[in-house]
Design a protein around this motif. Structure first.
Motif, short mmCIF file in Angstrom:
data_model
loop_
_atom_site.label_atom_id
_atom_site.label_comp_id
_atom_site.label_asym_id
_atom_site.label_seq_id
_atom_site.Cartn_x
_atom_site.Cartn_y
_atom_site.Cartn_z
N THR A 1 7.43 -87.29 43.93
CA THR A 1 8.63 -87.04 44.05
C THR A 1 8.98 -85.36 43.71
O THR A 1 8.48 -85.01 42.88
CB THR A 1 9.67 -87.64 42.89
OG1 THR A 1 9.07 -87.33 41.69
CG2 THR A 1 9.69 -89.29 43.33
N TYR B 1 10.67 -77.18 51.80
CA TYR B 1 10.63 -77.48 50.47
C TYR B 1 12.06 -76.82 49.82
O TYR B 1 12.88 -77.95 49.23
CB TYR B 1 9.38 -76.84 49.71
CG TYR B 1 9.45 -77.32 48.16
CD1 TYR B 1 8.95 -78.38 47.69
CD2 TYR B 1 10.09 -76.36 47.39
CE1 TYR B 1 8.92 -78.83 46.18
CE2 TYR B 1 10.38 -76.78 45.92
CZ TYR B 1 9.57 -78.14 45.36
OH TYR B 1 9.81 -78.24 44.18
N SER C 1 14.86 -78.63 51.06
CA SER C 1 14.83 -80.41 50.78
C SER C 1 15.35 -80.62 49.16
O SER C 1 16.18 -81.50 49.06
CB SER C 1 13.28 -81.02 50.92
OG SER C 1 13.06 -80.64 52.20
N VAL C 2 14.93 -79.73 48.30
CA VAL C 2 14.96 -79.93 46.88
C VAL C 2 16.11 -79.09 46.32
O VAL C 2 16.34 -79.59 45.12
CB VAL C 2 13.68 -79.76 45.98
CG1 VAL C 2 12.70 -80.50 46.67
CG2 VAL C 2 13.36 -78.33 45.91
N LEU D 1 9.78 -86.03 52.92
CA LEU D 1 9.59 -84.84 53.45
C LEU D 1 8.08 -84.82 53.86
O LEU D 1 7.19 -84.87 52.89
CB LEU D 1 9.79 -83.65 52.40
CG LEU D 1 9.37 -82.33 52.97
CD1 LEU D 1 10.25 -81.84 53.96
CD2 LEU D 1 9.49 -81.29 51.75
N VAL E 1 13.69 -86.87 47.00
CA VAL E 1 12.83 -86.36 48.08
C VAL E 1 11.44 -86.88 47.47
O VAL E 1 10.87 -86.70 46.60
CB VAL E 1 12.82 -84.71 48.03
CG1 VAL E 1 11.63 -84.40 49.03
CG2 VAL E 1 14.08 -83.97 48.05
N ALA F 1 7.29 -87.17 48.95
CA ALA F 1 6.42 -86.35 49.86
C ALA F 1 4.87 -87.10 50.12
O ALA F 1 4.24 -87.39 48.92
CB ALA F 1 6.12 -85.13 49.33
N LYS G 1 21.95 -83.18 45.41
CA LYS G 1 20.63 -83.35 45.17
C LYS G 1 20.14 -84.62 46.32
O LYS G 1 21.02 -85.55 46.12
CB LYS G 1 19.91 -83.61 44.09
CG LYS G 1 19.98 -82.57 43.05
CD LYS G 1 18.85 -81.52 43.03
CE LYS G 1 19.13 -80.49 41.99
NZ LYS G 1 17.98 -79.31 42.29
N LEU G 2 18.93 -84.44 47.00
CA LEU G 2 18.55 -85.60 47.56
C LEU G 2 17.49 -86.23 46.71
O LEU G 2 16.70 -85.35 46.07
CB LEU G 2 18.02 -85.26 49.04
CG LEU G 2 18.87 -84.30 49.57
CD1 LEU G 2 18.20 -84.01 51.15
CD2 LEU G 2 20.23 -85.18 50.19
N LEU H 1 15.43 -88.46 51.01
CA LEU H 1 14.65 -87.56 52.02
C LEU H 1 13.30 -88.12 51.86
O LEU H 1 12.43 -87.81 50.78
CB LEU H 1 14.90 -86.35 51.93
CG LEU H 1 14.17 -85.26 52.98
CD1 LEU H 1 14.87 -85.30 54.21
CD2 LEU H 1 14.11 -83.98 52.35
#
Lengths: 361, 263
Positions: A287, A127, A130-131, A173, A143, A145, A140-141, A171
């Protein structure tokens, strides 16, 4: 009558549903490297590529894969890669370059238990990576989920839409369980996501325009700071894309916050404690960046407390604490290293904290 | 009236349109400027400016895109051939080349280099070997010569400690994916002419889809070597060429025996 509205319902593995959705989203190329528990994605693409109009390449490493994505995305193509935790760690340098050069693309992390070589079982231990950036520098991506096989497919379309809207890598995740489990899903329609080659792409300089350059290098600090300001403004604009789902939040006094697989387990935990008369509800961030901090802050106004459930040592809980901002207690229940919590143990934990008021260990 | 003095002169040589007006930042006597120019002259003469995409490395030529007037990408250190692979795979009809130094191509990017050539990517890789890390201040490179003094081999490169100079061009020439492999230089007009001929062939070969073209340019680094430009050219001939002999190494349709032709 029924045929005209007939949906294409299939029973598929999460990894395969994601790959099939990507082909239907019109990817031009996929570059990847095998790693458990996501190798079915590369396998599915290599099987389908000769029959359908896209390129697949098994690269020599995740480092090479992500830099192939850089090149191909810079050439204006809709492209993606996928990997699992250790492989995504290897990609971080390239992702930082892609984010700074503002290249839209889709990256998929089917997470496994870590740290280190870890396990091949599901985890949410990536996590933070990713964030919060993951690689070097401030970036930043977007993200997403997913928490079902249906969303594994749908979020491919969402990911490309958002990536291309903001010129930013997106991304997905997910975790090893979502990648491996089979569920019923309705596949997205092929060709429903149009793609136009952007005017900044390096496709060959014609006489009527200046050359296009894809770079993340701005050696003068004044220029590099300006680039950073631009990126930060973009990330701020992305806040409007926040997505989340609620479960029994209308009268909830105790609020679970969980994403992905943990959120599905928490739904069941809500059912269990509701049968005992405990008014629990669930907020599931869809998100992870942008994070639904406003919704959590609003819920904190009237809640007795929060319980964040993750398959890690406590990562998203920090963002929940920031959003709650001390308004009420925020507890954490986590399993690590590839272990999945059961709804029952989550219910027990909730009762221990909120009914029996046991102290944090 | 003085302004008209040029009107009566015939233009016999000028900068190609494929180079921008930006002055090179390279040190006096450095070979990069000549190498850039020759590549861009070939692109202009072949009329492929609108079909060419270049990839610049990390190193002294990191800003190659300031000078080369074609669409370009700046890759991460060592990953230029991976980025070039990505471009070529989605634009198979275009001309794609990477321009990389020794640290980029033969140290941090060795895996990408070998696998790009092994796949026979239909790209041109230009490898500028000056046996030193110029941009970072003169550190030892994978191609630095035994005994060569650099800022990280202050007592001279010691092979028993750090290994031998890596002859990566001979190495990749062994791979079936390599179509055309040659080593050239930019230290004399004659050498430049030979390089240009090889570059022209290499660009033309891309249309055949037969594999990777790889051209090493043995070059100099007066600043890193701590020499004046003339001495550095002499040092190339006396020290670099014995280790890195010029000539064709793998030519389409011929055997792969490395040539030892030296000029």
């Amino acid at each position: 009558m029924e045929n005209s509205n007939k949906k294409e319902v299939r029973l598929m593995k999460g990894n395969e549903a994601l790959a099939e959705a990507a082909i239907r989203a019109g990817i031009k190329a996929y570059f990847g490297y095998p790693i458990t528990p996501q190798s079915e994605i590369l396998e599915y693409f290599t099987e389908q590529a000769p029959k359908r109009n896209f390129t697949v390449l098994q690269a020599e490493s995740e480092v090479a894969s992500i830099n192939m994505i850089y090149g191909a995305a810079g050439a204006g193509a809709r492209v993606m890669t996928s990997s699992s935790s250790p492989g995504v760690s290897l990609m971080q340098e390239g992702i930082s370059y892609i984010a700074t050069a503002e290249l839209p693309c889709l990256i998929v992390n089917i997470t496994r238990g870590g740290p280190g070589l870890g396990t091949i079982q599901p985890s949410q231990g990536d996590y933070f990576q990713s964030v919060k950036g993951g690689g070097h520098g401030d970036y930043k991506l977007i993200v997403l989920a997913p928490s079902s096989v249906q969303e594994m497919a749908d979020f491919v379309f969402e990911g490309f839409k958002l990536a291309e809207k903001y010129r930013n890598p997106a991304l997905i995740l997910a975790d090893g369980a979502l990648g491996q489990m089979m569920e019923k899903l309705v596949l997205p329609e092929e060709g429903s996501l149009p793609h136009v080659t952007p005017d900044w792409a390096t496709i060959g300089k014609t006489k009527d325009r200046e050359r296009n350059v894809i770079t993340s290098l701005h050696i003068q600090p004044e220029k590099m700071e300006a680039v950073n300001h631009h990126l930060q403004e973009k990330y701020k604009a992305m806040e409007q894309e926040v997505r989340f789902e609620e479960y029994f939040m209308d009268d909830a006094e105790i609020v679970f916050v969980a994403f992905g697989l943990s959120a599905r387990i928490c739904q069941k935990a809500v059912d269990i404690v509701r049968e005992k008369g405990i008014k629990a509800g669930l907020i599931r961030p869809i998100t992870l960046f942008p994070f639904p901090k406003q919704r959590i802050a609003d819920a904190a106004q009237n809640a007795a407390g929060f319980m964040v459930v993750e398959m890690n040592a406590g990562q998203m809980v920090e963002d929940v604490q920031l959003a709650v901002n001390g308004k009420c207690p925020v507890y954490f229940k986590g399993r690590m290293g590839g272990m999945i919590p059961t709804p029952e143990e989550i219910a027990v934990e909730l009762e221990a904290k909120f009914i029996h008021h046991e102290e944090e260990v | 009236m003085e302004a008209n003095i040029l009107d009566n002169l015939e233009v016999v040589y000028q900068k190609p349109e494929t180079l921008t007006d930006t002055p090179f930042h390279y040190c006096p006597g450095c070979g990069h400027g000549v190498a850039h120019r020759v590549i861009m002259e070939v692109v202009e003469e072949l009329g492929i400016q609108d079909q060419t995409i270049g990839v610049a490395p990390v190193g002294c030529s990191v800003f190659a895109y300031h000078y080369m007037n074609v669409d370009m990408q700046e890759a991460a250190h060592g990953r230029a051939s991976a980025a070039a692979t990505g471009i070529k795979r989605v634009l198979p009809d275009k001309y794609v080349f990477s321009y990389q130094g020794d640290g980029d191509l033969a140290a941090i990017g060795t895996a990408e280099t070998i696998h790009t050539v092994n796949r026979g990517e239909n790209i041109l890789m230009v490898f500028v070997n000056n046996a030193i890390y110029g941009m970072t201040g003169g550190q030892m490179a994978p191609t630095s010569l035994c005994g060569q003094v650099t800022s990280t081999s202050p007592y001279g490169r010691e092979a028993t400690q750090i290994g031998f100079p890596l002859k990566i061009t001979e190495l990749i020439a062994q791979l079936p994916g390599a179509y055309f492999v040659a080593r050239h230089a930019v230290h004399t007009p004659n050498a430049v002419r030979k390089l240009k001929k090889a570059l022209k062939s290499a660009f033309e070969y891309q249309k055949l889809n037969k594999g990777t073209c790889f051209i090493e340019i043995v070059s100099n680094c007066p600043s890193g070597w701590k020499m004046n430009p003339l001495d550095s050219q002499k040092w190339i001939e006396e020290n670099m060429f014995p280790m890195y002999p010029l000539g064709d190494i793998k030519v389409p349709g011929k055997s792969t025996t490395p040539s030892t032709e030296n000029n």
